[in-house]
Design a protein around this motif. Structure first.
Motif, mmCIF file in Angstrom:
data_model
loop_
_atom_site.group_PDB
_atom_site.id
_atom_site.type_symbol
_atom_site.label_atom_id
_atom_site.label_comp_id
_atom_site.label_asym_id
_atom_site.label_seq_id
_atom_site.Cartn_x
_atom_site.Cartn_y
_atom_site.Cartn_z
ATOM 1 N N TYR A 192 0.805 -1.216 0.000
ATOM 2 C CA TYR A 192 0.000 0.000 0.000
ATOM 3 C C TYR A 192 0.843 1.274 0.000
ATOM 4 C CZ TYR A 192 -3.796 -3.156 1.378
ATOM 5 O OH TYR A 192 -4.727 -4.171 1.423
ATOM 6 N N LEU A 193 2.164 1.170 0.099
ATOM 7 C CA LEU A 193 3.022 2.346 0.166
ATOM 8 C C LEU A 193 3.183 2.974 -1.215
ATOM 9 C CD1 LEU A 193 5.838 1.037 2.539
ATOM 10 C CD2 LEU A 193 4.193 2.860 3.057
ATOM 11 N N ASP A 194 3.038 4.303 -1.280
ATOM 12 C CA ASP A 194 3.315 4.978 -2.540
ATOM 13 C C ASP A 194 4.781 5.412 -2.582
ATOM 14 O OD1 ASP A 194 3.574 7.359 -1.067
ATOM 15 O OD2 ASP A 194 1.596 8.110 -1.622
ATOM 16 N N ASP A 195 5.166 6.134 -3.621
ATOM 17 C CA ASP A 195 6.568 6.475 -3.820
ATOM 18 C C ASP A 195 7.115 7.406 -2.747
ATOM 19 O OD1 ASP A 195 6.566 4.911 -6.076
ATOM 20 O OD2 ASP A 195 6.274 6.587 -7.473
ATOM 21 N N GLU A 196 6.240 8.115 -2.030
ATOM 22 C CA GLU A 196 6.681 9.029 -0.983
ATOM 23 C C GLU A 196 6.582 8.413 0.414
ATOM 24 O OE1 GLU A 196 5.749 13.435 -1.817
ATOM 25 O OE2 GLU A 196 4.034 12.341 -2.661
ATOM 26 N N GLY A 197 6.159 7.153 0.493
ATOM 27 C CA GLY A 197 6.075 6.489 1.779
ATOM 28 C C GLY A 197 4.743 6.630 2.482
ATOM 29 N N PHE A 198 3.736 7.180 1.801
ATOM 30 C CA PHE A 198 2.401 7.299 2.382
ATOM 31 C C PHE A 198 1.617 6.020 2.140
ATOM 32 C CE2 PHE A 198 3.626 11.709 1.723
ATOM 33 C CZ PHE A 198 3.204 12.321 2.893
ATOM 34 N N ASN A 241 -24.366 4.169 13.558
ATOM 35 C CA ASN A 241 -25.648 3.488 13.384
ATOM 36 C C ASN A 241 -25.883 3.083 11.921
ATOM 37 O OD1 ASN A 241 -26.110 3.949 16.143
ATOM 38 N ND2 ASN A 241 -27.066 5.928 15.716
ATOM 39 N N GLY A 242 -24.800 2.658 11.273
ATOM 40 C CA GLY A 242 -24.888 2.166 9.909
ATOM 41 C C GLY A 242 -24.804 3.215 8.824
ATOM 42 N N VAL A 243 -24.775 4.484 9.195
ATOM 43 C CA VAL A 243 -24.736 5.569 8.208
ATOM 44 C C VAL A 243 -23.295 6.035 8.023
ATOM 45 C CG1 VAL A 243 -25.528 7.902 7.655
ATOM 46 C CG2 VAL A 243 -27.066 6.296 8.816
ATOM 47 N N LEU A 244 -22.812 6.031 6.793
ATOM 48 C CA LEU A 244 -21.457 6.474 6.502
ATOM 49 C C LEU A 244 -21.355 7.980 6.718
ATOM 50 C CD1 LEU A 244 -18.618 5.725 5.322
ATOM 51 C CD2 LEU A 244 -19.557 6.349 3.079
ATOM 52 N N LEU A 245 -20.458 8.396 7.633
ATOM 53 C CA LEU A 245 -20.265 9.817 7.910
ATOM 54 C C LEU A 245 -18.914 10.328 7.425
ATOM 55 C CD1 LEU A 245 -21.738 10.338 11.500
ATOM 56 C CD2 LEU A 245 -22.846 10.634 9.278
ATOM 57 N N GLY A 246 -17.923 9.446 7.368
ATOM 58 C CA GLY A 246 -16.595 9.881 6.972
ATOM 59 C C GLY A 246 -15.875 8.838 6.158
ATOM 60 N N GLU A 247 -15.071 9.296 5.193
ATOM 61 C CA GLU A 247 -14.254 8.393 4.392
ATOM 62 C C GLU A 247 -13.059 9.174 3.860
ATOM 63 O OE1 GLU A 247 -16.176 7.121 0.776
ATOM 64 O OE2 GLU A 247 -17.616 8.777 0.869
ATOM 65 N N ASP A 248 -11.904 8.527 3.880
ATOM 66 C CA ASP A 248 -10.689 9.226 3.463
ATOM 67 C C ASP A 248 -9.625 8.193 3.120
ATOM 68 O OD1 ASP A 248 -9.065 11.367 2.886
ATOM 69 O OD2 ASP A 248 -8.772 12.011 4.954
ATOM 70 N N LEU A 249 -8.523 8.665 2.562
ATOM 71 C CA LEU A 249 -7.325 7.865 2.380
ATOM 72 C C LEU A 249 -6.301 8.274 3.422
ATOM 73 C CD1 LEU A 249 -6.654 7.659 -1.479
ATOM 74 C CD2 LEU A 249 -7.376 5.807 0.034
ATOM 75 N N ILE A 250 -5.677 7.300 4.053
ATOM 76 C CA ILE A 250 -4.633 7.589 5.033
ATOM 77 C C ILE A 250 -3.492 8.370 4.375
ATOM 78 C CG2 ILE A 250 -2.946 6.541 6.606
ATOM 79 C CD1 ILE A 250 -5.848 6.340 7.576
#
Length: 335
Positions: free
Chosen positions: A211-217, A227-236
């Protein structure tokens, strides 16, 4: 490798999660001891367990039959604030406008939180009395033994070598308590230290190389639902600094040791309610309440689910007394 701690029939087990089973380390070894051996030691222990399973699976337990505990007893917990989008949203709620201080870009700031109030996956939270209970979705790095561990001023390369693995971290927050105490230019303290969840297990760092990219992220997807509702989503990978740089900074004129936990800070795009409140200029979505279920997931690790329980009131303490500031006793005391 997945490493966990669990409770079964009143006894604590510590070992590996292999497929849908758990099996304890050989000879009663603990996770703390495995971290002190580092990744090579963990691989050796893993080979022993696999050999044991090939001979007999009598020592293995179904994962469904155990109650997972926090996957380690932390030596310390540092929590960073590395997602620019999170800072923008939270500042909009605090300051009335989206703002990232120039100092944020200069170094990866962190605070120490309480290693003695770490909760387990599935454990019900008993929060303090608060009107603004919040979650925080984070990825946490776990420190293990390597040649440079325990030294000060690590290079980024040496810092990368001491990262043993990763787990999910939920930094529960009482935003009203936090806001009050940080007016004193110190903290956060009681707005944070009542509960942090780690789990469901530690996944060793070698599992994340893909999962590491060229910069180490780390290009890992993170999500949180209430309660089953998606509130947040992101890439580390949207962190301002990759994890080895966080470890290197933590070691500046200091030390990181096996068992230390370093949280990424809250992911952006709804990683906590506080960010959403700032962007929406109001308490939408509403603060967490008793009965709410917070479910977090991070790619490559799994799911971390906890329910909010009833608040737990604490005994009252008086406010500060304004003193005379005299410098000498006005009466003779007993010596």
């Amino acid at each position: 490798m997945r490493i966990a701690r669990w409770m079964h029939d009143g006894h604590v087990g510590e070992g590996f999660v292999i497929d849908d089973r758990v099996i304890a380390f050989d000879d009663g070894t603990s996770v703390t001891e495995i971290l002190a051996r580092g990744l090579e030691g963990a691989r050796d222990a893993h080979e022993l367990v696999l050999h044991q399973l090939r001979e007999s699976d009598a020592a293995a337990l179904p994962l469904a039959d155990v109650a997972l505990l926090a996957p380690l007893v932390p030596a310390s917990i540092r929590d960073f604030v590395t997602f620019e989008e999170h800072v923008e949203g939270v500042s909009a709620g605090v300051e009335g406008k989206s703002h990232v201080a120039p100092e944020w870009y200069e170094a990866p700031t962190f605070y120490f939180t309480n290693p003695h109030t770490v909760h387990a996956p599935g454990q019900e939270l008993r929060p303090p009395v608060t009107e603004r209970l919040d979650f925080e979705l984070e990825l946490a790095a776990i420190i293990g033994a390597a040649p440079a561990v325990g030294e000060s001023n690590l290079t980024v390369a040496d810092a990368a070598s001491v990262i043993f693995g990763y787990t999910i971290m939920n930094d529960w927050s009482a935003r009203d308590l936090q806001a009050r105490e940080m007016q004193v230019r110190l903290g956060p303290a009681k707005g944070k230290d009542f509960g942090t969840v780690l789990g469901p297990w530690i996944v060793t760092a070698d599992e994340f190389e893909q999962y590491l990219d060229d910069e180490g992220f780390l290009q890992l997807r993170a999500e949180v639902r209430v309660n089953g509702v998606l509130l947040g989503e992101d890439l580390i990978a949207n962190m301002g600094w990759p994890f080895p740089e966080l470890v290197a900074y933590a070691s500046r004129n200091s030390r990181v040791v096996p068992g230390d936990v370093l949280g990424s800070g809250t992911v952006g795009n709804g990683g906590c309610l506080g960010e959403l409140w700032g962007r929406n200029q109001g308490l939408t979505p509403p603060p967490l309440k008793e009965g709410d279920v917070v479910a977090m997931s991070i790619e490559g690790i799994g799911d971390l689910v906890n329910r909010v329980g009833a608040t737990q009131a604490a005994p009252e303490l008086p406010p500060a007394r304004i003193r005379t500031r005299q410098r000498h006793r006005t009466h003779r005391g007993t010596v």
